[in-house]
Design a protein around this motif. Sequence first.
Motif, PDB file in Angstrom:
ATOM      1  N   MET A 300      -0.064 -14.922  -2.150  1.00 18.42           N
ATOM      2  CA  MET A 300       0.152 -13.506  -1.852  1.00 18.42           C
ATOM      3  C   MET A 300       1.548 -13.074  -2.287  1.00 18.42           C
ATOM      4  O   MET A 300       1.737 -11.975  -2.803  1.00 18.42           O
ATOM      5  N   LYS A 301       2.515 -13.965  -2.070  1.00 22.10           N
ATOM      6  CA  LYS A 301       3.873 -13.614  -2.502  1.00 22.10           C
ATOM      7  C   LYS A 301       3.940 -13.524  -4.025  1.00 22.10           C
ATOM      8  O   LYS A 301       4.594 -12.641  -4.569  1.00 22.10           O
ATOM      9  N   ALA A 302       3.281 -14.465  -4.711  1.00 26.51           N
ATOM     10  CA  ALA A 302       3.303 -14.460  -6.178  1.00 26.51           C
ATOM     11  C   ALA A 302       2.715 -13.166  -6.721  1.00 26.51           C
ATOM     12  O   ALA A 302       3.178 -12.637  -7.728  1.00 26.51           O
ATOM     13  N   ILE A 303       1.689 -12.648  -6.061  1.00 25.24           N
ATOM     14  CA  ILE A 303       1.056 -11.433  -6.600  1.00 25.24           C
ATOM     15  C   ILE A 303       1.654 -10.177  -5.985  1.00 25.24           C
ATOM     16  O   ILE A 303       1.080  -9.096  -6.087  1.00 25.24           O
ATOM     17  N   GLY A 304       2.823 -10.306  -5.359  1.00 22.20           N
ATOM     18  CA  GLY A 304       3.584  -9.111  -5.020  1.00 22.20           C
ATOM     19  C   GLY A 304       3.733  -8.772  -3.549  1.00 22.20           C
ATOM     20  O   GLY A 304       4.233  -7.703  -3.214  1.00 22.20           O
ATOM     21  N   ALA A 305       3.314  -9.690  -2.638  1.00 21.45           N
ATOM     22  CA  ALA A 305       3.461  -9.377  -1.220  1.00 21.45           C
ATOM     23  C   ALA A 305       4.915  -9.554  -0.798  1.00 21.45           C
ATOM     24  O   ALA A 305       5.525 -10.575  -1.080  1.00 21.45           O
ATOM     25  N   ARG A 306       5.451  -8.543  -0.133  1.00 23.10           N
ATOM     26  CA  ARG A 306       6.806  -8.647   0.405  1.00 23.10           C
ATOM     27  C   ARG A 306       6.760  -9.464   1.689  1.00 23.10           C
ATOM     28  O   ARG A 306       5.725  -9.593   2.322  1.00 23.10           O
ATOM     29  N   ASN A 307       7.944  -9.944   2.103  1.00 24.93           N
ATOM     30  CA  ASN A 307       8.030 -10.680   3.370  1.00 24.93           C
ATOM     31  C   ASN A 307       7.433  -9.875   4.511  1.00 24.93           C
ATOM     32  O   ASN A 307       6.737 -10.395   5.372  1.00 24.93           O
ATOM     33  N   SER A 308       7.737  -8.562   4.505  1.00 24.29           N
ATOM     34  CA  SER A 308       7.270  -7.727   5.613  1.00 24.29           C
ATOM     35  C   SER A 308       5.743  -7.685   5.640  1.00 24.29           C
ATOM     36  O   SER A 308       5.142  -7.678   6.716  1.00 24.29           O
TER      37      SER A 308
ATOM     38  N   GLN B  82       8.365  -7.201  -5.555  1.00 25.08           N
ATOM     39  CA  GLN B  82       7.929  -5.967  -6.179  1.00 25.08           C
ATOM     40  C   GLN B  82       7.763  -6.151  -7.702  1.00 25.08           C
ATOM     41  O   GLN B  82       6.780  -5.695  -8.288  1.00 25.08           O
ATOM     42  N   ILE B  83       8.728  -6.862  -8.322  1.00 30.30           N
ATOM     43  CA  ILE B  83       8.651  -7.125  -9.764  1.00 30.30           C
ATOM     44  C   ILE B  83       7.446  -8.006 -10.091  1.00 30.30           C
ATOM     45  O   ILE B  83       6.682  -7.730 -11.003  1.00 30.30           O
ATOM     46  N   ARG B  84       7.260  -9.057  -9.284  1.00 27.81           N
ATOM     47  CA  ARG B  84       6.106  -9.943  -9.504  1.00 27.81           C
ATOM     48  C   ARG B  84       4.812  -9.158  -9.427  1.00 27.81           C
ATOM     49  O   ARG B  84       3.909  -9.334 -10.225  1.00 27.81           O
ATOM     50  N   GLY B  85       4.777  -8.289  -8.462  1.00 25.08           N
ATOM     51  CA  GLY B  85       3.542  -7.537  -8.259  1.00 25.08           C
ATOM     52  C   GLY B  85       3.264  -6.555  -9.382  1.00 25.08           C
ATOM     53  O   GLY B  85       2.110  -6.346  -9.762  1.00 25.08           O
ATOM     54  N   LYS B  86       4.299  -5.945  -9.901  1.00 22.81           N
ATOM     55  CA  LYS B  86       4.093  -4.858 -10.863  1.00 22.81           C
ATOM     56  C   LYS B  86       4.116  -5.316 -12.316  1.00 22.81           C
ATOM     57  O   LYS B  86       3.366  -4.813 -13.142  1.00 22.81           O
TER      58      LYS B  86
END
Lengths: 394, 224
Positions: A300-308, B82-86
């Motif tokens: 989830m973090k790799a695909i853009g999930a923030r810590n929050s 955010q960068i990884r996601g986008k």
Amino acid sequence: MILDYLILALHSLRHRKLRSWLTVVGIIIGVAAIISLITVSRSLESTIQEQFEQFGANRILISAKGFQGPGTLSQSLTTKDVETIEKISGFEYVLPALFRNGEVKHRGETSFTLISGLPADSFEQFYADMGVELDQGRTIQEKEKYTAIIGSRVAKEMFSRDLSVGSKIIVNKGEFRVVGIVEEIGNAQDDNQITISLETAREIFNEPERVDTIIAQVKSTSDIPLLQEKIERELERKRRDTNFQVLTASQILEQINQVLGVMQVVLVGIAAISLLVGAIGIMNSMYTSVLERTKDIGIMKAIGARNSAISQIFLIESGLIGLGGGIMGVLLGTGLAFLLGSFSQQAGFLLIIKIEPMVLILGLLFAFVIGMVSGILPAYQASRLKPVDALRYE
Amino acid sequence: MTPLIKLENAHKIYHLEGVDVPAVNGLSFTIHQGDFVALMGPSGSGKSTAMNLVGCLDVTTIGAIYLGNQNTKNLSESDLAQIRGKKIGFIFQTFNLIPSLTALENVALPMLFQQVSRRQRLQKARKLLEMVGLANRWQHLPNQLSGGQRQRVAIARALVNDPEIILADEPTGNLDTKTGNEIIKLLQELHKQGKTIILVTHNPELTKQATKVIQLRDGKVVGG
């Protein structure tokens, strides 16, 4: 967004069904215990309160010190004390009462129960003030002797054959005719009582002087404190001792509520401990979940999930466990309270279960908060995982 | 033209039981928009670490990585996410799908973290599953799919936020040759559509498609 996290959390809970359930059960037990105990003890309080209100707030009870209930021995009051009190103005009436355990016989069967003696000329008014209704027959009339009013259980359960108006019973060797049957009150003590006139009670128990309780009905409620003080002063002056107590209904109620309050604190304390154990269960389950899903967290973090986002997902998950357990606990607790209520009624104790919505809502909210709070540490730990490390985890 | 990715003397040093172990040791290279880069090297050469650094999954100990003009060193964990996601789409050797979610939900998941509405997410995820040839498999959980199908789901997921860069780490490593070739073909297709592809592999066969090959050994670039 929260709704989506909720769906994610539900997925995850479903994925480890058994463990989720076991965790939820911990909360269910805690919440059910708290809800049922609070409901029962509050219902008990209100039942007692109602009975006292029925009994009348306009009454002052005078008894010998140490007199803890009908039938116990005490340094007695006498008819002299009744006269002392009657001289004080402000009362509608002053009733001396005698209570004894008596042997009751009917057609060869023997039983024992509480016999109360009240002046024959006061029945009409006293029953009206107490809100006592007769199911059959009539009250004892002035100057009448050897007649009895019996409680509903005496009529239906004490002997193998039901008693009715006109039945003959023998109380301590005196033969009595039943003239009235009191409507069912709901508690065993009242419903098992036999009431006779004070004059006959004095004869059969051989107690010419003694009085167990003096019931003083005041004219105006606002005079109660003043009259209570007067009674105390006068009795002390005449008797030259203080072996008596003067209680008002509200004082008795206060004493009972004090006992109930302590009981409530203890019971709720025990229930709270079980809820705490449930909370630790949630925390344990959430930690395992974090460990188990370390890789998912990495993904989830790799695909853009923030810590929050990660911590929110885990918090919602633990909150859901709490809320789910709370809902089921509230239902179970309410059911248990009703069950206890009906058991106690069968056993002869009047207990009217009252469901308070506020208690239920608080129970739910409490469970949800406990779930969230137990999830805080695991959620924080999950959110702090480094994506590289989490992805590498197998 | 500003390079899309630029590594400047990047070092990554792990502290293992008091000993410093350098995984990449002064790595410098640039990748431009539209490149198909093959990152090659034997195991232990530092390619995984290099990939993690390029993919913003990790930060350098010394040295800098630029994405466009942005030095990633100065970014918070939240900015990196955010960068990884986008900007980056990941394809892993072990697929890395979330086991409790269906193919469709897996593909849609990266959009959730970009605050895309549920309707749009599902619409787009469905379209991409269709594109990778799994239109009728969207309700399946990962363990109900074959390896090749899982990797297609992962590719669809990598594309869902329209990233500039596709980062594929040994994407065919767990697949048979035929399925692997199909996956590589898909990557070529994406390259043609203008995506920048970074393919991490130890298979020289696969580098034929690349416009640029970067050879790593002992944490350093040795050729290409």
